[in-house]
Design an enzyme around this catalytic site. Structure first.
Site, PDB file in Angstrom:
ATOM      1  N   LYS A  93       0.817  -1.212   0.000  1.00  0.00           N
ATOM      2  CA  LYS A  93       0.000   0.000   0.000  1.00  0.00           C
ATOM      3  C   LYS A  93       0.853   1.265   0.000  1.00  0.00           C
ATOM      4  CE  LYS A  93      -4.259  -1.679   2.175  1.00  0.00           C
ATOM      5  NZ  LYS A  93      -5.164  -1.540   3.334  1.00  0.00           N
ATOM      6  N   CYS A 195     -14.441  -2.795  11.124  1.00  0.00           N
ATOM      7  CA  CYS A 195     -15.188  -2.443   9.913  1.00  0.00           C
ATOM      8  C   CYS A 195     -15.413  -3.663   9.035  1.00  0.00           C
ATOM      9  CB  CYS A 195     -14.444  -1.354   9.142  1.00  0.00           C
ATOM     10  SG  CYS A 195     -14.499   0.273   9.938  1.00  0.00           S
ATOM     11  N   CYS A 349     -18.783 -18.854  10.092  1.00  0.00           N
ATOM     12  CA  CYS A 349     -18.947 -17.413   9.881  1.00  0.00           C
ATOM     13  C   CYS A 349     -18.034 -17.044   8.717  1.00  0.00           C
ATOM     14  CB  CYS A 349     -18.625 -16.631  11.146  1.00  0.00           C
ATOM     15  SG  CYS A 349     -16.940 -16.861  11.756  1.00  0.00           S
TER      16      CYS A 349
END
Length: 390
Positions: A93, A195, A349
């Site tokens: 990044k 998030c 999940c």
């Protein structure tokens, strides 16, 4: 350099043209633009907050921008981390951010720190910058950034986002409060969803990140009306701003050194509990689950403990949605008790963390089951690549 010798700083012809809209502002002027050119700002993180604020710092003419990050670009980042593009997927990044910054403003010096910010390196990295901006999304790094800024007497521009809500303020500036005045102690691990679990509106990152960039520019310019002592709250869904007053707490503990922030935030303890849960809760692989489904057996019930919206994105065939919050408040427990009569419970999940927690709750209620290792993410990677990853 918050108090530079302005006579030593010059702008060339192209810079005058580039920054002309700034220079004609009485609050900025030529001296202010020179201050921006002389300034150094460190951004910790190039995610949802770091992306927009870095773009605007570069466009504003900040002379030196430092970036701390060790992550790589993923396709799931692009919805909100607007400094990155498709061509940078799978690459660092910070390299992506530097490339984009220099496309906006080649006059910027960009320093890269491709590392995890820690108690061992934080003071060395932060010490040469005028302003620090916290663009992180985890509590250990937030407390570390705050404490390092306090020790070095650096202003710390804070922002956070979750779902539709954001916060922004300026810590440790001109005798104002720091992060520990707002949050003396971290919440228990897992209490605040990330998030990735709770979601975030992409444009919210742009709004809060741009506010952080604005405050950095104002501090460099010497503006008096910063967010120091004021916590700005924003709700994007209701389109409302609120403001809370912050004051230093005279009884707060003295910050005189950096500590083990993972330990302070309870991460090792939580990981130990999680590891213990894993040893007491059986696991099956996604390939074993696939075999059970293929056999068409009626000996198990497959429970998906994610939320409704996650279930709409991707689901394993035959799974039944019972969100973790329903299991935690007891309603889901009774539903699963009915569904699992004479059957084994298998739960999953996204990655296996929430389902392990759900199975721990069910075990206390006398309902035994197995966890799907790696969750639906592993299912997508190893069984059915047509299942979207998110």
């Amino acid at each position: 350099m918050l108090n530079p010798n302005l006579q030593e700083i010059e702008l060339d012809k192209e810079e005058f043209q580039r920054y002309s809209r700034h220079i004609i502002l009485p609050e900025v002027g030529l001296d202010g633009q020179k201050r921006l050119k002389a300034a150094s700002v460190l951004c910790i993180g190039t995610g949802g907050l770091g992306s927009p604020l870095l773009l605007y710092l570069a466009a504003a003419g900040i002379g030196c921008i430092g970036i701390v990050d060790f992550d790589i670009v993923d396709s799931s980042n692009l919805q909100r981390q607007i400094i990155h593009g498709i061509s940078w997927i799978g690459k660092p990044k910070i390299q992506s951010a530097k490339d984009r910054i220099l496309q906006i403003n080649p006059y910027c010096q960009v320093n890269l720190y491709e590392t995890h910010l820690s108690s061992e390196n934080a003071l060395e990295i932060l010490k040469s910058y005028d302003v620090v901006i916290d663009g992180t999304d985890n509590f250990p790094t937030r407390y570390l950034t705050n404490d390092a800024c306090v020790l070095l007497n650096k202003p710390n521009i804070y922002g956070s986002i979750f779902r539709f809500e954001g916060q922004a303020t300026v810590f440790n500036y001109q005798g104002g409060p720091n992060y520990r005045d707002l949050y003396p102690e971290p919440p228990p691990p897992g209490m605040v969803p990330s998030c990735a679990e709770g979601g975030v509106l992409g444009v919210l990152c742009g709004i809060i990140g741009t506010i952080q960039a604005t405050e950095a520019i104002k501090i460099v310019l010497g503006a008096e009306n910063t967010l120091s002592g004021r916590l700005l709250l924003y709700n994007a869904w209701d389109m409302k701003f609120r403001e809370l007053t912050l004051r230093p707490n005279p009884e707060r503990p003295l910050i005189d050194k950096l500590i083990d922030y993972e330990q302070f935030c309870g991460i090792p303890q939580a990981q130990a509990v999680e590891a213990q849960e894993k040893t007491t809760i059986p696991e099956i692989t996604v390939k074993e689950l696939k075999d059970l489904i293929n056999y068409g057996t009626n000996t198990f019930v497959l429970i998906d403990v994610r939320n409704v919206n996650e279930y709409e994105i991707a689901k394993i065939p035959g799974s039944i949605l019972v969100p973790l919050p329903d299991i935690e408040d007891g309603r889901g427990v009774e539903k699963i008790r009915i569904l699992s009569q004479n059957k084994k419970v298998i739960a999953h999940c996204k990655t296996g963390v929430r389902s392990a927690k759900a199975l721990g709750i069910l075990k206390e209620k006398g309902i035994l089951g197995s966890n799907v290792k790696g969750g639906i993410t592993a299912w997508s990677k190893e069984v059915d690549p047509d299942i979207p990853q998110y």
